[in-house]
Design a protein around this motif. Structure first.
Motif, PDB file in Angstrom:
ATOM      1  N   SER A  20      42.733  35.729  42.089  1.00 52.32           N
ATOM      2  CA  SER A  20      43.382  36.761  42.887  1.00 52.32           C
ATOM      3  C   SER A  20      42.562  36.976  44.159  1.00 52.32           C
ATOM      4  O   SER A  20      41.456  36.436  44.306  1.00 52.32           O
ATOM      5  N   GLN A  21      43.093  37.776  45.062  1.00 54.84           N
ATOM      6  CA  GLN A  21      42.347  38.105  46.281  1.00 54.84           C
ATOM      7  C   GLN A  21      41.028  38.791  45.915  1.00 54.84           C
ATOM      8  O   GLN A  21      39.998  38.535  46.521  1.00 54.84           O
ATOM      9  N   GLU A  22      41.060  39.622  44.888  1.00 60.55           N
ATOM     10  CA  GLU A  22      39.847  40.308  44.429  1.00 60.55           C
ATOM     11  C   GLU A  22      38.809  39.298  43.915  1.00 60.55           C
ATOM     12  O   GLU A  22      37.620  39.419  44.202  1.00 60.55           O
ATOM     13  N   ASP A  23      39.274  38.287  43.165  1.00 55.18           N
ATOM     14  CA  ASP A  23      38.374  37.241  42.671  1.00 55.18           C
ATOM     15  C   ASP A  23      37.741  36.478  43.830  1.00 55.18           C
ATOM     16  O   ASP A  23      36.559  36.153  43.814  1.00 55.18           O
ATOM     17  N   ARG A  24      38.539  36.180  44.865  1.00 57.44           N
ATOM     18  CA  ARG A  24      37.999  35.457  46.030  1.00 57.44           C
ATOM     19  C   ARG A  24      36.985  36.303  46.789  1.00 57.44           C
ATOM     20  O   ARG A  24      35.984  35.793  47.276  1.00 57.44           O
ATOM     21  N   GLU A  25      37.251  37.595  46.874  1.00 60.87           N
ATOM     22  CA  GLU A  25      36.296  38.497  47.526  1.00 60.87           C
ATOM     23  C   GLU A  25      34.979  38.542  46.749  1.00 60.87           C
ATOM     24  O   GLU A  25      33.905  38.537  47.338  1.00 60.87           O
ATOM     25  N   GLU A  26      35.085  38.581  45.419  1.00 66.71           N
ATOM     26  CA  GLU A  26      33.884  38.581  44.592  1.00 66.71           C
ATOM     27  C   GLU A  26      33.098  37.285  44.790  1.00 66.71           C
ATOM     28  O   GLU A  26      31.873  37.301  44.894  1.00 66.71           O
ATOM     29  N   SER A  27      33.806  36.170  44.874  1.00 63.69           N
ATOM     30  CA  SER A  27      33.155  34.884  45.110  1.00 63.69           C
ATOM     31  C   SER A  27      32.435  34.881  46.462  1.00 63.69           C
ATOM     32  O   SER A  27      31.309  34.387  46.580  1.00 63.69           O
ATOM     33  N   GLU A  85      35.989  28.497  43.112  1.00 62.56           N
ATOM     34  CA  GLU A  85      37.144  29.360  42.923  1.00 62.56           C
ATOM     35  C   GLU A  85      38.150  28.640  42.050  1.00 62.56           C
ATOM     36  O   GLU A  85      38.137  27.420  41.954  1.00 62.56           O
TER      37      GLU A  85
END
Length: 154
Positions: free
Chosen positions: A96-103, A91
């Motif tokens: 963003s929160q969306e990037d972390r969710e995708e990860s 990460e």
């Protein structure tokens, strides 16, 4: 007569193959991605030495190229005593929160892939990189660490 006007346009096209062959942009002496990043890690596993492999995703799925070398790595590691296999999500500081969710979803996808290969794994703490770089933009969101040692002689 009409063809005579096209002659100045057609002649330069005959030189294009020669220009491309001598262009500095078509050098073939540069090492490939596999030569630099993948093959040395697979060789380490074949010698029962620990190895790290970056894993790339596109639209929520492991890329075909990553899938191929993960399969090669799992097969090579199978000839060793496997201490552990870890998935390390990657990460960025600015995620963003969306990037972390995708990860997180990519980590789950990678885990499913390893399960299909019969590899037991654990998920480690995400690695935080300070900036986005070309690897990030190309889809690298995880790394697999194979901790192995030479097989015990029985």
């Amino acid at each position: 007569m009409k063809l005579a006007f096209l002659f100045p346009l057609i002649v330069p096209l005959g030189f294009l193959p020669q220009l491309a062959a001598t262009s500095q942009f078509t050098t073939t002496d540069r090492p490939s991605f596999d030569d630099v990043y993948v093959n040395p890690q697979i060789e380490r596993l074949k010698n029962c030495q620990s190895a790290n492999l970056d894993v790339y995703f596109q639209q929520g799925a492991v890329t075909q190229h990553s899938a191929e070398y993960i399969t090669d790595a799992a097969q090579a590691a199978g000839k060793c005593d496997v201490i552990n296999v870890k998935i390390l999500p990657i990460e960025g500081k600015g995620f963003s929160q969306e990037d972390r969710e995708e990860s997180k979803l990519n980590t789950q996808e990678l885990g499913a892939w390893l399960n299909d290969l019969g590899v037991k794994y654990e998920v480690g703490t995400p690695q935080i990189q300070s900036t986005r770089n070309n690897l990030t933009y190309n889809g690298r969101t995880a790394q697999i660490v194979f901790n192995v040692k030479p097989a015990s002689q029985s």
